[in-house]
Design a protein around this motif. Structure first.
Motif, PDB file in Angstrom:
ATOM      1  N   LYS A 263      69.691  33.063 -26.856  1.00 50.76           N
ATOM      2  CA  LYS A 263      70.121  31.777 -26.338  1.00 50.76           C
ATOM      3  C   LYS A 263      71.600  31.524 -26.568  1.00 50.76           C
ATOM      4  N   SER A 264      72.187  32.175 -27.575  1.00 55.91           N
ATOM      5  CA  SER A 264      73.595  31.920 -27.866  1.00 55.91           C
ATOM      6  C   SER A 264      74.533  32.629 -26.899  1.00 55.91           C
ATOM      7  N   GLY A 265      73.998  33.523 -26.088  1.00 58.19           N
ATOM      8  CA  GLY A 265      74.907  34.214 -25.190  1.00 58.19           C
ATOM      9  C   GLY A 265      74.308  34.577 -23.857  1.00 58.19           C
ATOM     10  N   GLY A 266      73.265  35.381 -23.873  1.00 62.19           N
ATOM     11  CA  GLY A 266      72.727  35.923 -22.637  1.00 62.19           C
ATOM     12  C   GLY A 266      72.227  34.894 -21.653  1.00 62.19           C
ATOM     13  N   GLU A 267      71.793  33.719 -22.146  1.00 61.23           N
ATOM     14  CA  GLU A 267      71.202  32.759 -21.237  1.00 61.23           C
ATOM     15  C   GLU A 267      72.231  31.899 -20.524  1.00 61.23           C
ATOM     16  N   PHE A 268      73.503  31.938 -20.986  1.00 63.48           N
ATOM     17  CA  PHE A 268      74.471  31.129 -20.264  1.00 63.48           C
ATOM     18  C   PHE A 268      75.616  31.958 -19.695  1.00 63.48           C
ATOM     19  N   PHE A 269      75.731  33.217 -20.090  1.00 66.95           N
ATOM     20  CA  PHE A 269      76.852  34.024 -19.618  1.00 66.95           C
ATOM     21  C   PHE A 269      76.460  34.863 -18.414  1.00 66.95           C
ATOM     22  N   THR A 270      77.280  34.792 -17.383  1.00 60.92           N
ATOM     23  CA  THR A 270      77.111  35.629 -16.208  1.00 60.92           C
ATOM     24  C   THR A 270      78.366  36.479 -16.069  1.00 60.92           C
ATOM     25  N   PRO A 271      78.259  37.795 -16.119  1.00 62.30           N
ATOM     26  CA  PRO A 271      79.438  38.655 -15.973  1.00 62.30           C
ATOM     27  C   PRO A 271      80.207  38.330 -14.705  1.00 62.30           C
ATOM     28  N   ALA A 272      81.517  38.467 -14.751  1.00 67.96           N
ATOM     29  CA  ALA A 272      82.368  38.114 -13.615  1.00 67.96           C
ATOM     30  C   ALA A 272      81.987  38.883 -12.352  1.00 67.96           C
ATOM     31  N   ASP A 273      81.626  40.158 -12.513  1.00 64.18           N
ATOM     32  CA  ASP A 273      81.263  40.959 -11.343  1.00 64.18           C
ATOM     33  C   ASP A 273      80.060  40.372 -10.622  1.00 64.18           C
ATOM     34  N   VAL A 274      79.087  39.866 -11.404  1.00 67.88           N
ATOM     35  CA  VAL A 274      77.896  39.268 -10.804  1.00 67.88           C
ATOM     36  C   VAL A 274      78.258  37.966 -10.106  1.00 67.88           C
ATOM     37  N   SER A 275      79.077  37.155 -10.758  1.00 64.54           N
ATOM     38  CA  SER A 275      79.505  35.885 -10.159  1.00 64.54           C
ATOM     39  C   SER A 275      80.251  36.130  -8.859  1.00 64.54           C
ATOM     40  N   GLU A 276      81.107  37.145  -8.874  1.00 59.59           N
ATOM     41  CA  GLU A 276      81.879  37.446  -7.670  1.00 59.59           C
ATOM     42  C   GLU A 276      80.956  37.899  -6.543  1.00 59.59           C
ATOM     43  N   LEU A 277      79.972  38.732  -6.869  1.00 59.23           N
ATOM     44  CA  LEU A 277      79.032  39.203  -5.858  1.00 59.23           C
ATOM     45  C   LEU A 277      78.253  38.042  -5.267  1.00 59.23           C
ATOM     46  N   LEU A 278      77.739  37.150  -6.133  1.00 56.76           N
ATOM     47  CA  LEU A 278      76.990  35.990  -5.659  1.00 56.76           C
ATOM     48  C   LEU A 278      77.855  35.090  -4.780  1.00 56.76           C
ATOM     49  N   THR A 279      79.124  34.969  -5.172  1.00 57.69           N
ATOM     50  CA  THR A 279      80.044  34.147  -4.391  1.00 57.69           C
ATOM     51  C   THR A 279      80.260  34.738  -3.012  1.00 57.69           C
ATOM     52  N   ARG A 280      80.448  36.051  -2.969  1.00 56.69           N
ATOM     53  CA  ARG A 280      80.643  36.713  -1.684  1.00 56.69           C
ATOM     54  C   ARG A 280      79.412  36.555  -0.795  1.00 56.69           C
ATOM     55  N   LEU A 281      78.227  36.720  -1.388  1.00 60.42           N
ATOM     56  CA  LEU A 281      76.996  36.588  -0.607  1.00 60.42           C
ATOM     57  C   LEU A 281      76.837  35.157  -0.085  1.00 60.42           C
ATOM     58  N   GLY A 282      77.233  34.197  -0.942  1.00 63.31           N
ATOM     59  CA  GLY A 282      77.086  32.805  -0.547  1.00 63.31           C
ATOM     60  C   GLY A 282      78.094  32.331   0.469  1.00 63.31           C
ATOM     61  N   THR A 283      79.122  33.129   0.677  1.00 66.71           N
ATOM     62  CA  THR A 283      80.165  32.704   1.620  1.00 66.71           C
ATOM     63  C   THR A 283      80.223  33.568   2.874  1.00 66.71           C
ATOM     64  N   VAL A 284      79.230  34.426   3.027  1.00 69.55           N
ATOM     65  CA  VAL A 284      79.181  35.265   4.228  1.00 69.55           C
ATOM     66  C   VAL A 284      79.129  34.382   5.480  1.00 69.55           C
ATOM     67  N   GLY A 285      80.017  34.650   6.414  1.00 73.22           N
ATOM     68  CA  GLY A 285      80.034  33.906   7.671  1.00 73.22           C
ATOM     69  C   GLY A 285      80.756  32.576   7.596  1.00 73.22           C
ATOM     70  N   LYS A 286      81.227  32.202   6.414  1.00 75.25           N
ATOM     71  CA  LYS A 286      81.932  30.936   6.259  1.00 75.25           C
ATOM     72  C   LYS A 286      83.424  31.138   6.514  1.00 75.25           C
ATOM     73  N   THR A 287      84.027  30.208   7.205  1.00 75.26           N
ATOM     74  CA  THR A 287      85.468  30.296   7.477  1.00 75.26           C
ATOM     75  C   THR A 287      86.276  29.384   6.575  1.00 75.26           C
ATOM     76  N   GLU A 288      85.625  28.321   6.062  1.00 74.29           N
ATOM     77  CA  GLU A 288      86.334  27.409   5.175  1.00 74.29           C
ATOM     78  C   GLU A 288      85.454  27.083   3.970  1.00 74.29           C
ATOM     79  N   ILE A 289      85.897  27.524   2.809  1.00 73.40           N
ATOM     80  CA  ILE A 289      85.149  27.293   1.565  1.00 73.40           C
ATOM     81  C   ILE A 289      86.103  26.740   0.521  1.00 73.40           C
ATOM     82  N   ASN A 290      85.694  25.675  -0.171  1.00 68.65           N
ATOM     83  CA  ASN A 290      86.535  25.114  -1.221  1.00 68.65           C
ATOM     84  C   ASN A 290      86.009  25.459  -2.602  1.00 68.65           C
TER      85      ASN A 290
END
Length: 248
Positions: free
Chosen positions: A199-226
């Motif tokens: 609980k002190s680490g693994g449950e709240f930390f997301t590696p940057a590579d994973v966050s970046e991948l999720l961000t890319r997937l979530g913005t597929v086809g989007k032209t304007e994202i803030n």
């Protein structure tokens, strides 16, 4: 465009951290190891920052050969009040990282030395506007923990390796230090150990590579994202210029 020099510096920092981890393997739990490395890095940083500030001032005043690290503590005390007002803290020359590191291998009371120095640094800011920033700064750096070793000699052996490892890190000239080095170190340490931290680490930390991948997937086809939020932790991922960078 990828900053090759920056990436090389980051890789070098990661290798240095891994080398320290290898030296202390089996002695310090990963989650505690993180605190020891970051605490030692910060001790080095503020030591070099203060010494550089003083040396630069002396050089500008026509004394280019002045070296604060070699100044007698008694003489340095005279400048304490002014330096605390200007920098927010004070460290005696004998208590600078470079001097402590140079004596570490022969200091039979290294744990006590570090404990005293950390207390002095925190106390130097008392009664000033920076007091809140230094209060309890080294609380997680337990120099007397049995996790470092069952005896004082064993603990000091580990502390010497820790000081030497951080001293070997190529952080460049202090005048060009990039505080991002601490962010890089923290992220790397979290990536190394969060999975075993419960609980002190693994449950709240997301590696940057994973966050970046999720961000890319979530913005597929989007032209304007803030902005994009990671739903698990409500972490904000700011979208600026491509390539996207996830901040976990």
């Amino acid at each position: 465009m990828i900053d090759t020099k920056k990436e090389q510096e980051r890789d070098e920092l990661h290798r240095a951290i891994w080398a320290i981890a290898d030296e202390l393997r089996g002695a310090v739990d990963g989650w505690d190891f993180k605190n020891y490395v970051l605490g030692t890095m910060f001790y080095r940083y503020i030591s070099e920052n203060l010494a550089s500030y003083i040396n630069t001032g002396e050089a500008d005043a026509g004394n280019p050969d002045f070296d604060f690290a070699r100044m007698p503590d008694e003489d340095a005390e005279e400048a304490r009040e002014g330096l605390v007002e200007e920098k927010g803290f004070f460290i005696l020359p004998s208590e600078l990282f470079c001097n402590v590191k140079s004596r570490a291998a022969t200091d039979e009371n290294l744990n006590e030395t570090l404990e005293r120095i950390f207390r002095h640094i925190e106390e130097s800011a008392k009664g000033t506007s920076s007091e809140g920033q230094f209060a309890g700064l080294f609380d997680d750096f337990d120099v007397n923990s049995n996790k470092l070793g069952a005896t004082v000699a064993k603990r000091n052996e580990k502390l010497v390796k820790l000081l030497n490892g951080v001293a070997a890190m190529n952080l460049g000239d202090v005048r060009h230090h990039d505080i991002d080095a601490f962010g890089d170190a923290y992220e790397y340490l979290m990536t190394m150990y969060a999975s075993n931290a419960g609980k002190s680490g693994g449950e709240f930390f997301t590696p940057a590579d994973v966050s970046e991948l999720l961000t890319r997937l979530g913005t597929v086809g989007k032209t304007e994202i803030n902005k994009v939020y990671e739903s698990k932790t409500q972490n904000l991922i700011q979208i600026n210029d491509c390539p996207l960078r996830g901040v976990a």
